[in-house]
Scaffold this motif. Structure first.
Motif, PDB file in Angstrom:
ATOM      1  N   ALA A 124       0.816  -1.212   0.000  1.00 14.31           N
ATOM      2  CA  ALA A 124       0.000   0.000   0.000  1.00 14.31           C
ATOM      3  C   ALA A 124       0.849   1.262   0.000  1.00 14.31           C
ATOM      4  CB  ALA A 124      -0.936   0.003   1.207  1.00 14.31           C
ATOM      5  N   LYS A 145       1.941   8.953  -4.868  1.00  7.47           N
ATOM      6  CA  LYS A 145       0.818   8.879  -3.925  1.00  7.47           C
ATOM      7  C   LYS A 145       0.650   7.435  -3.471  1.00  7.47           C
ATOM      8  CE  LYS A 145      -1.908  12.870  -5.390  1.00  7.47           C
ATOM      9  NZ  LYS A 145      -0.864  13.421  -6.289  1.00  7.47           N
ATOM     10  N   SER A 146       0.676   7.230  -2.163  1.00  9.28           N
ATOM     11  CA  SER A 146       0.451   5.907  -1.590  1.00  9.28           C
ATOM     12  C   SER A 146      -1.040   5.691  -1.340  1.00  9.28           C
ATOM     13  CB  SER A 146       1.233   5.760  -0.285  1.00  9.28           C
ATOM     14  OG  SER A 146       2.620   5.789  -0.529  1.00  9.28           O
ATOM     15  N   LEU A 147      -1.376   4.487  -0.917  1.00 11.13           N
ATOM     16  CA  LEU A 147      -2.766   4.126  -0.642  1.00 11.13           C
ATOM     17  C   LEU A 147      -3.023   4.154   0.861  1.00 11.13           C
ATOM     18  CD1 LEU A 147      -5.451   2.944  -1.846  1.00 11.13           C
ATOM     19  CD2 LEU A 147      -4.508   0.691  -1.307  1.00 11.13           C
ATOM     20  N   GLU A 148      -4.082   4.827   1.261  1.00 10.58           N
ATOM     21  CA  GLU A 148      -4.481   4.845   2.674  1.00 10.58           C
ATOM     22  C   GLU A 148      -5.398   3.661   2.947  1.00 10.58           C
ATOM     23  OE1 GLU A 148      -6.657   8.045   5.623  1.00 10.58           O
ATOM     24  OE2 GLU A 148      -5.239   8.768   4.103  1.00 10.58           O
ATOM     25  N   ARG A 152     -10.829   1.218   4.234  1.00 16.24           N
ATOM     26  CA  ARG A 152     -10.931   0.254   3.136  1.00 16.24           C
ATOM     27  C   ARG A 152     -11.210  -1.147   3.680  1.00 16.24           C
ATOM     28  NH1 ARG A 152      -7.921   4.293   0.621  1.00 16.24           N
ATOM     29  NH2 ARG A 152      -8.599   4.598  -1.550  1.00 16.24           N
ATOM     30  N   ASP A 204     -10.745  -4.498  -0.951  1.00 18.63           N
ATOM     31  CA  ASP A 204      -9.675  -3.665  -1.501  1.00 18.63           C
ATOM     32  C   ASP A 204      -8.324  -4.374  -1.359  1.00 18.63           C
ATOM     33  OD1 ASP A 204     -11.194  -1.151  -2.103  1.00 18.63           O
ATOM     34  OD2 ASP A 204     -11.616  -1.303   0.047  1.00 18.63           O
ATOM     35  N   ARG A 258      -3.079  -4.165  -7.785  1.00 16.27           N
ATOM     36  CA  ARG A 258      -2.138  -3.069  -7.549  1.00 16.27           C
ATOM     37  C   ARG A 258      -0.742  -3.587  -7.229  1.00 16.27           C
ATOM     38  NH1 ARG A 258      -2.354   2.361  -5.144  1.00 16.27           N
ATOM     39  NH2 ARG A 258      -0.418   2.738  -3.986  1.00 16.27           N
TER      40      ARG A 258
END
Length: 320
Positions: A124, A145-148, A152, A204, A258
Motif C-alpha cells: 500500500a 501517492k500511496s494508498l491509505e 478500506r 480492496d 495493484r
C-alpha cells in the motif's frame, strides 16, 4: 562417526526433518534420541533416515513425510508439524497406517500475522520501491501517492489463529474486515463472515490464511482475480499453491492487482525461472512469516508436546 552410547541408542528415536530444535523443545524430549535430517533434506533422505532409525515420531520442519517414509518406519506413531500447515504430510497414508498427524496450531500466529501486515503495508505504501528510489538519489514527494488503508475493506480467506490475529490488526487500523472460513466459530464482532464471491467483489485487499487443499488449489486465478475490484492488493503468507502464479503476474501487469506481497510460492525455494522475479509490483520474502526467535521456540515446544501426547497418552497441556 562414533557409535552412540548404548543407553542413548536404546532410546526411542524422534526424527527432525531439519538441523535443529529450540533447547526448550529438546528439554521436553528428554528420554528420546533426537536425530536430525539436516538443513535441506530431500524426500529420499527422509526415507533413508526412517529406514536407518525406525523413529517413533517425526517432527516436520522442512520437506515432508510421504507414504514411503512411513513404510520405512514401522514403529512410527506420530508425525508432528513444526508449524501449522500439514499439506507436506500425506495424511491419507498416515490415517491408513494408524499414524497420528498433529500441528502446532497457533504457535506462530503472531509472527505470521505480523508478516502479513508488513507485506500489506509495503504494498500500500510502496515501501521497497521508494527505498530503492531514495538510495538512487530521487525525491518523489511531488509525484508519488500511496494508498491509505483506513476505511478500506480487507478480505481474509481463513479465520483460524493467524487470520484472526491479522484481522485484529486490520481492525485497529480502521479497516473493514470481511472473511470466509466454513469452519470458523465464535468470531469477534469486527469480522463479518461472507461468501467467497462477496469477498472477491468487495475487498480492496485480500490476504490468504488457509491451508492448501485439493479444493482450493489455485483459488486466486484468472477468473477470480477478474472478479475483484480493480487495484486490489493480494497478500499470501499461507501456501503458494493457493495462487495461479502466471494469472497473478498478468493481473499485476494489467493493473487489475495493484501489488502482491508474497511469502510463499508454488515451488520453494524460489525457482530460477519464477515469473515474479525482478518485476515491479511484487514484494517477496522467503517463506519466513513464521520464522522469528519467539515462534521458533513456540513451534518447537508445541511439536515436542504433540509427540509426547500421542506416544505417552497425555494431553499436550499436561506436558511440562
Amino acid at each position: 562417526m562414533s557409535a552412540l552410547p548404548e543407553s542413548v541408542a536404546k532410546r526411542p528415536v524422534v526424527l527432525v526433518t531439519g538441523a535443529d530444535l529450540a533447547p526448550q523443545a529438546l528439554a521436553l524430549l528428554d528420554g528420546y534420541n533426537v536425530v536430525y535430517a539436516g538443513k535441506t533434506p530431500t524426500a529420499d533422505d527422509i526415507v533413508a533416515l526412517c529406514h536407518a532409525h525406525d523413529p517413533v515420531a517425526v517432527i516436520v520442519r522442512y520437506n515432508g513425510v510421504n507414504a514411503a517414509a512411513m513404510d520405512a518406519a514401522p514403529s512410527l506413531k506420530v508425525i508432528s508439524k513444526h508449524g501449522s500447515g500439514t499439506d507436506t504430510i500425506d495424511k491419507t497414508a498416515a490415517a491408513a497406517r494408524g499414524i497420528a498427524v498433529r500441528a502446532a496450531i497457533g504457535a506462530n500466529a503472531a509472527a505470521v500475522a505480523e508478516q502479513a501486515l508488513a507485506l500489506l503495508l509495503a504494498c500500500a505504501k510502496s515501501v521497497t520501491q521508494l527505498n530503492e528510489r531514495m538510495h538512487a538519489g530521487h525525491w518523489d514527494k511531488a509525484t508519488h501517492k500511496s494508498l491509505e488503508l483506513g476505511g478500506r475493506t480487507i478480505g481474509l480467506v481463513g479465520l483460524g489463529a493467524i487470520g484472526q490475529r491479522f484481522a485484529k490488526m486490520c481492525d485497529a487500523m480502521g479497516m473493514k474486515v470481511i472473511g470466509f472460513d466454513p469452519f470458523a466459530k465464535d468470531l469477534p464482532d469486527y469480522i463479518q463472515v461472507v461468501d467467497m464471491e462477496t469477498l472477491f467483489r468487495e475487498s480492496d485487499a485480500i490476504s490468504l490464511h488457509c491451508p492448501l487443499t485439493d479444493e482450493n488449489r489455485g483459488l486466486l486465478n484468472a477468473s477470480s482475480l477478474s472478479r475483484c475490484r480493480k487495484g486490489v492488493i493480494v497478500v499470501n503468507t499461507a501456501r503458494g499453491g493457493l495462487i495461479d502464479e502466471p494469472a497473478l503476474l498478468a493481473a499485476v501487469q494489467s493493473g487489475q492487482v495493484r501489488a502482491a506481497g508474497l511469502d510463499s510460492f508454488a515451488v520453494e525455494p524460489l525457482a530460477a525461472d519464477n515469473v515474479f522475479k525482478d518485476l515491479p509490483g511484487f514484494i517477496l520474502s522467503p517463506h519466513i512469516g513464521g520464522v522469528t526467535s519467539d515462534a521458533y521456540v513456540n513451534m518447537g515446544t508445541a511439536a515436542a508436546r504433540n509427540v509426547r501426547s500421542v506416544i505417552e497418552g497425555v494431553e499436550p497441556s499436561a506436558v511440562a
